[in-house]
Design a protein around this motif. Structure first.
Motif, PDB file in Angstrom:
ATOM      1  N   LYS A 114      46.994  -2.480   9.787  1.00  0.00           N
ATOM      2  CA  LYS A 114      46.840  -2.739   8.361  1.00  0.00           C
ATOM      3  C   LYS A 114      47.202  -1.471   7.585  1.00  0.00           C
ATOM      4  CE  LYS A 114      43.054  -6.089   8.952  1.00  0.00           C
ATOM      5  NZ  LYS A 114      41.643  -6.396   8.610  1.00  0.00           N
ATOM      6  N   PRO A 115      47.916  -1.596   6.457  1.00  0.00           N
ATOM      7  CA  PRO A 115      48.297  -0.408   5.681  1.00  0.00           C
ATOM      8  C   PRO A 115      47.080   0.375   5.198  1.00  0.00           C
ATOM      9  CG  PRO A 115      49.588  -2.311   5.007  1.00  0.00           C
ATOM     10  CD  PRO A 115      48.506  -2.827   5.912  1.00  0.00           C
ATOM     11  N   VAL A 116      47.243   1.686   5.116  1.00  0.00           N
ATOM     12  CA  VAL A 116      46.162   2.555   4.649  1.00  0.00           C
ATOM     13  C   VAL A 116      46.755   3.704   3.853  1.00  0.00           C
ATOM     14  CG1 VAL A 116      46.164   3.981   6.748  1.00  0.00           C
ATOM     15  CG2 VAL A 116      44.084   3.839   5.350  1.00  0.00           C
ATOM     16  N   MET A 145      51.162   4.070   6.983  1.00  0.00           N
ATOM     17  CA  MET A 145      50.643   4.958   5.950  1.00  0.00           C
ATOM     18  C   MET A 145      51.390   4.729   4.639  1.00  0.00           C
ATOM     19  SD  MET A 145      48.399   6.662   7.736  1.00  0.00           S
ATOM     20  CE  MET A 145      47.963   8.015   6.669  1.00  0.00           C
ATOM     21  N   VAL A 146      50.637   4.549   3.566  1.00  0.00           N
ATOM     22  CA  VAL A 146      51.235   4.328   2.248  1.00  0.00           C
ATOM     23  C   VAL A 146      51.287   5.663   1.504  1.00  0.00           C
ATOM     24  CG1 VAL A 146      51.087   3.075   0.075  1.00  0.00           C
ATOM     25  CG2 VAL A 146      50.366   1.971   2.207  1.00  0.00           C
ATOM     26  N   TRP A 151      52.155  14.065  -2.661  1.00  0.00           N
ATOM     27  CA  TRP A 151      50.975  13.844  -1.833  1.00  0.00           C
ATOM     28  C   TRP A 151      49.913  13.153  -2.685  1.00  0.00           C
ATOM     29  CZ3 TRP A 151      52.451  19.367  -1.478  1.00  0.00           C
ATOM     30  CH2 TRP A 151      53.360  19.589  -0.431  1.00  0.00           C
ATOM     31  N   ASN A 152      49.097  12.327  -2.040  1.00  0.00           N
ATOM     32  CA  ASN A 152      48.091  11.535  -2.767  1.00  0.00           C
ATOM     33  C   ASN A 152      46.914  12.414  -3.174  1.00  0.00           C
ATOM     34  OD1 ASN A 152      49.783   9.392  -2.153  1.00  0.00           O
ATOM     35  ND2 ASN A 152      48.554   8.733  -0.407  1.00  0.00           N
ATOM     36  N   ASN A 178      53.368   1.027  -4.302  1.00  0.00           N
ATOM     37  CA  ASN A 178      53.912   1.082  -2.946  1.00  0.00           C
ATOM     38  C   ASN A 178      53.075   0.246  -1.986  1.00  0.00           C
ATOM     39  OD1 ASN A 178      55.771   2.831  -4.035  1.00  0.00           O
ATOM     40  ND2 ASN A 178      55.025   4.658  -2.974  1.00  0.00           N
ATOM     41  N   MET A 179      51.761   0.304  -2.162  1.00  0.00           N
ATOM     42  CA  MET A 179      50.856  -0.497  -1.334  1.00  0.00           C
ATOM     43  C   MET A 179      51.121  -1.987  -1.543  1.00  0.00           C
ATOM     44  SD  MET A 179      48.100  -0.655   0.737  1.00  0.00           S
ATOM     45  CE  MET A 179      47.038   0.795   0.618  1.00  0.00           C
TER      46      MET A 179
END
Length: 207
Positions: A114-116, A145-146, A151-152, A178-179
């Motif tokens: 699952k995306p994170v 990885m989203v 950088w987040n 993006n998510m």
């Protein structure tokens, strides 16, 4: 589709909450539901390597007196995740790391594939180190990885100050787009070839 956002700050509506809220609002515009859960300021146990979760095979940590199993329960029906943390001594909040380690070991199947995305919030420095530390655990779980335009990371000290970090808030919005784009692609939902972007809005701290 639903994204579960975990607020790893002890402050309920501090700057980590501001960052996650910006993500949640943008996800809503993309037609994706979300929920923010705060780990809170009550004691959180660390893993003691007892192996009970493995032997029972029920996908739950043997310690049921903090938020860990509650997050696991919600994770089972979530499609993606965002974890946010303040930066303490160049690291994520220790309580959040304890929760992440326990829940991934006890119930990795609720998270795999699952995306994170991870988000670090700091006053000044240490954000990249904290961000990289958070990424490490999820990279071991086959989780896409989203990323975002940077950088987040977002900046702020007193509660609410992060909203003044215009580039940081834009980074949160792009992360959310993006998510949403990735989730729709994974679910086979028709969407644009690439996520929508905003004109870059840089913010420098020396003025």
């Amino acid at each position: 589709m639903k994204v579960l956002l975990i607020n790893g700050s002890a402050i309920k509506k501090g700057n980590t909450f501001v960052a996650l809220t910006e993500i949640a609002k943008t996800l809503q515009t993309e037609g994706i539901d979300s929920e923010i859960i705060q780990i809170g300021n009550k004691p959180v146990r660390g893993c003691i390597a007892c192996g009970t979760c493995s032997s029972k095979g029920n996908g739950r940590c043997t310690f049921d007196d903090d938020i860990c199993n509650k997050i696991i329960e919600k994770a089972e029906s979530a499609d993606a995740f965002v974890f946010g943390s303040p930066v303490y001594y160049g690291q994520p909040n220790g309580a959040l790391l304890a929760v992440i380690q326990r829940m991934l070991y006890a119930s990795g199947k609720a998270f795999k594939f699952k995306p994170v995305a991870n988000v670090a919030v700091c006053r000044r420095g240490g954000a990249t180190a904290a961000f990289q530390t958070m990424n490490m655990a999820f990279e071991m779980m086959n989780m896409p990885m989203v990323t975002s335009q940077y950088w987040n990371i977002t900046y702020g000290r007193t509660p609410g100050e992060a909203s003044q970090d215009t580039e940081g808030m834009q980074t949160m919005r792009q992360l959310a787009r993006n998510m949403a784009w990735m989730l729709k692609k994974l679910k086979g939902i028709a969407t644009a070839d690439l996520p929508e972007t905003e004109p870059w809005n840089p913010m420098n701290f020396i003025r």
